[in-house]
Design an enzyme around this catalytic site. Structure first.
Site, PDB file in Angstrom:
ATOM      1  N   TYR A  85       0.841  -1.208   0.000  1.00  0.00           N
ATOM      2  CA  TYR A  85       0.000   0.000   0.000  1.00  0.00           C
ATOM      3  C   TYR A  85       0.870   1.250   0.000  1.00  0.00           C
ATOM      4  O   TYR A  85       0.575   2.230  -0.687  1.00  0.00           O
ATOM      5  CB  TYR A  85      -0.936  -0.002   1.223  1.00  0.00           C
ATOM      6  CG  TYR A  85      -1.928   1.149   1.190  1.00  0.00           C
ATOM      7  CD1 TYR A  85      -3.153   0.995   0.549  1.00  0.00           C
ATOM      8  CD2 TYR A  85      -1.608   2.387   1.744  1.00  0.00           C
ATOM      9  CE1 TYR A  85      -4.048   2.053   0.469  1.00  0.00           C
ATOM     10  CE2 TYR A  85      -2.503   3.442   1.679  1.00  0.00           C
ATOM     11  CZ  TYR A  85      -3.722   3.271   1.042  1.00  0.00           C
ATOM     12  OH  TYR A  85      -4.602   4.315   0.963  1.00  0.00           O
ATOM     13  N   PHE A 137      -7.730  21.744 -24.428  1.00  0.00           N
ATOM     14  CA  PHE A 137      -8.010  20.320 -24.532  1.00  0.00           C
ATOM     15  C   PHE A 137      -9.226  20.043 -23.653  1.00  0.00           C
ATOM     16  O   PHE A 137      -9.372  20.639 -22.588  1.00  0.00           O
ATOM     17  CB  PHE A 137      -6.822  19.428 -24.149  1.00  0.00           C
ATOM     18  CG  PHE A 137      -7.169  17.984 -24.359  1.00  0.00           C
ATOM     19  CD1 PHE A 137      -7.284  17.489 -25.650  1.00  0.00           C
ATOM     20  CD2 PHE A 137      -7.481  17.159 -23.307  1.00  0.00           C
ATOM     21  CE1 PHE A 137      -7.699  16.176 -25.876  1.00  0.00           C
ATOM     22  CE2 PHE A 137      -7.889  15.847 -23.513  1.00  0.00           C
ATOM     23  CZ  PHE A 137      -7.995  15.362 -24.810  1.00  0.00           C
ATOM     24  N   THR A 138     -10.087  19.132 -24.095  1.00  0.00           N
ATOM     25  CA  THR A 138     -11.398  18.919 -23.455  1.00  0.00           C
ATOM     26  C   THR A 138     -11.322  18.761 -21.930  1.00  0.00           C
ATOM     27  O   THR A 138     -11.885  19.552 -21.185  1.00  0.00           O
ATOM     28  CB  THR A 138     -12.066  17.676 -24.063  1.00  0.00           C
ATOM     29  OG1 THR A 138     -11.143  16.577 -24.003  1.00  0.00           O
ATOM     30  CG2 THR A 138     -12.468  17.908 -25.513  1.00  0.00           C
ATOM     31  N   ASP A 228       1.509  20.556 -20.254  1.00  0.00           N
ATOM     32  CA  ASP A 228       0.827  19.280 -20.489  1.00  0.00           C
ATOM     33  C   ASP A 228       1.827  18.448 -21.298  1.00  0.00           C
ATOM     34  O   ASP A 228       1.996  18.657 -22.503  1.00  0.00           O
ATOM     35  CB  ASP A 228      -0.472  19.511 -21.270  1.00  0.00           C
ATOM     36  CG  ASP A 228      -1.239  18.206 -21.490  1.00  0.00           C
ATOM     37  OD1 ASP A 228      -0.607  17.136 -21.457  1.00  0.00           O
ATOM     38  OD2 ASP A 228      -2.464  18.275 -21.709  1.00  0.00           O
ATOM     39  N   LYS A 271      -0.194   7.911 -23.329  1.00  0.00           N
ATOM     40  CA  LYS A 271       0.262   8.270 -24.674  1.00  0.00           C
ATOM     41  C   LYS A 271       1.770   8.028 -24.769  1.00  0.00           C
ATOM     42  O   LYS A 271       2.193   6.892 -24.855  1.00  0.00           O
ATOM     43  CB  LYS A 271      -0.086   9.739 -24.980  1.00  0.00           C
ATOM     44  CG  LYS A 271      -1.562   9.963 -25.308  1.00  0.00           C
ATOM     45  CD  LYS A 271      -2.421  10.076 -24.113  1.00  0.00           C
ATOM     46  CE  LYS A 271      -3.799  10.635 -24.413  1.00  0.00           C
ATOM     47  NZ  LYS A 271      -4.641  10.711 -23.219  1.00  0.00           N
ATOM     48  N   PHE A 462     -19.253  14.927 -25.928  1.00  0.00           N
ATOM     49  CA  PHE A 462     -18.886  14.105 -27.085  1.00  0.00           C
ATOM     50  C   PHE A 462     -18.736  12.624 -26.727  1.00  0.00           C
ATOM     51  O   PHE A 462     -18.891  11.764 -27.576  1.00  0.00           O
ATOM     52  CB  PHE A 462     -17.591  14.625 -27.721  1.00  0.00           C
ATOM     53  CG  PHE A 462     -16.419  14.630 -26.778  1.00  0.00           C
ATOM     54  CD1 PHE A 462     -16.220  15.691 -25.919  1.00  0.00           C
ATOM     55  CD2 PHE A 462     -15.530  13.569 -26.745  1.00  0.00           C
ATOM     56  CE1 PHE A 462     -15.154  15.697 -25.030  1.00  0.00           C
ATOM     57  CE2 PHE A 462     -14.456  13.558 -25.867  1.00  0.00           C
ATOM     58  CZ  PHE A 462     -14.274  14.631 -25.000  1.00  0.00           C
TER      59      PHE A 462
HETATM   60  C1  LIG Z   1      -3.290  16.652 -24.507  1.00  0.00           C
HETATM   61  C2  LIG Z   1      -4.010  15.812 -23.502  1.00  0.00           C
HETATM   62  N1  LIG Z   1      -4.043  16.192 -22.226  1.00  0.00           N
HETATM   63  C3  LIG Z   1      -4.693  15.471 -21.298  1.00  0.00           C
HETATM   64  C4  LIG Z   1      -5.369  14.314 -21.621  1.00  0.00           C
HETATM   65  C5  LIG Z   1      -6.162  13.587 -20.552  1.00  0.00           C
HETATM   66  O1  LIG Z   1      -5.560  12.390 -20.222  1.00  0.00           O
HETATM   67  P1  LIG Z   1      -6.394  11.080 -19.781  1.00  0.00           P
HETATM   68  O2  LIG Z   1      -7.194  10.640 -20.940  1.00  0.00           O
HETATM   69  O3  LIG Z   1      -5.288  10.110 -19.398  1.00  0.00           O
HETATM   70  O4  LIG Z   1      -7.232  11.448 -18.607  1.00  0.00           O
HETATM   71  C6  LIG Z   1      -5.349  13.873 -22.940  1.00  0.00           C
HETATM   72  C7  LIG Z   1      -6.071  12.640 -23.314  1.00  0.00           C
HETATM   73  O5  LIG Z   1      -6.513  12.417 -24.401  1.00  0.00           O
HETATM   74  C8  LIG Z   1      -4.660  14.646 -23.913  1.00  0.00           C
HETATM   75  O6  LIG Z   1      -4.628  14.268 -25.199  1.00  0.00           O
END
Ligand SMILES: Cc1ncc(COP(=O)(O)O)c(C=O)c1O
Length: 473
Positions: A85, A137-138, A228, A271, A462
């Protein structure tokens, strides 16, 4: 039979061919479906490729997130999981890898990227502060907004033009940023949110010169700069390829230099870092680290596992070292570029220059007869699936969501369908099949009808929205 003069792909494009720097040890069967089966599956999924069952998909280009193939070394590492843990030895391996390759001092593991985005947003944003960034980014923007921040896009204008050939379309426009700082005052800026190879712009990189200038501007105003780093290794490849002075520098050195200009980073390790699950946060400032380390216990897990199993952290530590190998990144981006070359050659509109992780079809140009509110990019993803079972993703009006104040849709300039290439998974033959299917639906584009949204969830719509085909006019 007429004799044709066979040429390798490299020869056809006037260059030497490349090959993957690995061989295949294990295979996974793909299921091929009939058109009728796909019609049924897509109808049940409400024309949303996120709602398809993966068993109904032939070539899965939905995302490069967590879909890569791990190496034999990583799988061996999975057997070395220390599932204690607290204080798992795999955490210390991960910490050493991040410190060594990215150069940050303090590490907090998280279950994936958005876990890290949540923590940094909660700790570093005060309600009403601005968060300038190079396109949104979303999940990043949503976490910034949920923390009370106001996102402001300060990317260069060229990024919004799919045909502009600027080699660093991910760059921040320092003029736009400085105007915001002067107008609002440095105290109203939470931090600058910089992404490597900007996903929503088509995987476009940021130059070293830009991050250096940004650093100087941030220092002048006492503003923090967070990165990021999700696809920062891919960004390093473009610097090596395109920026003067970096051609002979290894990817690992470029990555570390770039990160050295920032105060910290968050990461979706699914990624670049070549794992199926995982993320992390890394910062240099001790006090901030203490706060993040405290908060991770609330939302993710203890600070030495952050929602991950020990084996996941071990695979990530090994994946980080593999990800910065020049041969790996050259073949990864080479495969994306190969698909891009075919489509470009056939006159199919895609975002140029081809970015790091995906081909982005320019759906506005592809279906120029459709209005943006008829969801051209969503339509394109649906048609591609119907044609061949290839799954892609909408990155246009559906992904952009609504303005929280006015309630209106955002109408992004870029209306794109993303063919995202998983790392180390598909071969050149798969890319040929994809290219031919895109061409088939491009040739049939005039008769294609758009979609209307019939179900819209409140957050990140989406992922779960449902659509139906518009009836013939
Ligand atoms: C540029 C970027 N930042 C953050 C994220 C979020 O990461 P996660 O999907 O691991 O939560 C993504 C995921 O697609 C991304 O492409």
């Amino acid at each position: 039979m007429t004799h044709i003069n066979p040429q390798t792909m490299g020869q056809q494009f006037g260059r030497r061919s490349w090959a993957e720097p690995w061989k295949i040890k294990m295979v996974e069967r793909l299921r091929m479906t009939t058109r009728e089966e796909r019609e049924r599956a897509l109808g049940e999924a409400g024309f949303n490729t996120f709602l398809l069952k993966s068993d109904d998909v032939y070539i899965d280009l939905l995302t490069d997130s967590g879909t890569g193939a791990m190496s034999d070394q990583q799988w061996a590492g999975m057997m070395l999981g220390d599932e204690a843990y607290a204080g798992s030895r795999n955490f210390y391996h991960l910490e050493t890898a991040i410190q060594g390759y990215y150069g940050y001092k303090h590490i907090v593991p998280t279950h994936q990227g958005r876990g890290a985005e949540h923590l940094i947003s909660q700790v570093a944003i005060k309600k009403g502060q601005y968060v300038p960034g190079n396109m949104y980014f979303t999940t990043t923007r949503l976490h910034q907004e949920l923390a009370g921040g106001i996102f402001v896009d300060v990317i260069i204008d060229e990024a919004h033009d799919p045909e502009n050939l600027n080699p660093f379309k991910g760059n921040i426009d320092l003029g736009k940023l400085e105007t915001l700082i002067r107008r609002e005052g440095a105290g109203k800026i939470a931090y600058v949110s910089l992404a490597g190879t900007v996903n929503m712009a088509g995987g476009q990189p940021v130059s070293m010169a830009n991050v250096k200038d940004l650093r100087a501007l941030c220092d002048k105003h006492g503003i923090k700069l967070y990165l990021d780093a999700t696809r920062m290794v891919e960004n390093a490849f473009f610097i090596q390829e395109r920026e003067a002075g970096y051609a002979n520098q290894p990817i690992a050195a470029i990555l570390k230099e770039f990160c050295g200009h920032t105060d910290g980073a968050w990461m979706s390790a699914k990624k670049d870092n070549l794992v199926n699950i995982g993320g992390w946060l890394a910062v240099n400032e001790r006090v901030l680290f203490e706060e993040l380390r405290n908060l991770v216990v609330v939302y993710e897990g203890l600070h030495t596992y952050g929602g991950l199993a020990g084996r996941d952290m071990e695979a990530m530590a090994i994946g980080i070292a593999e990800s910065v190998e020049d041969a790996h990144i050259r073949s990864r981006i080479g495969q994306v570029r190969y698909l891009g070359e075919l489509l470009t050659d056939w006159g199919i509109p895609i975002v140029q220059p081809v970015g790091g992780h995906a081909i982005f079809l320019n759906a506005k140009a592809f279906y120029s007869h459709l209005k943006q509110i008829e969801f051209p990019a969503q339509t394109l993803a649906a048609e591609l699936y119907l044609d061949s079972g290839i799954r892609s993703m909408e990155r246009g009006i559906a992904s952009a969501g609504r303005d929280a104040k006015t309630g209106d849709h955002y109408y992004p300039k870029l209306e794109l369908t993303r063919l995202t290439i998983p790392r180390r998974v598909y071969t050149q033959a798969h890319m040929d099949v994809v290219a031919e299917s895109v061409k088939a639906i491009f040739d049939a584009r005039a008769a294609t009808r758009g979609l209307k949204m019939i179900y819209e969830p409140k957050y990140l719509r989406f992922f779960q929205a449902r659509f139906e085909r518009l009836s013939a006019k």
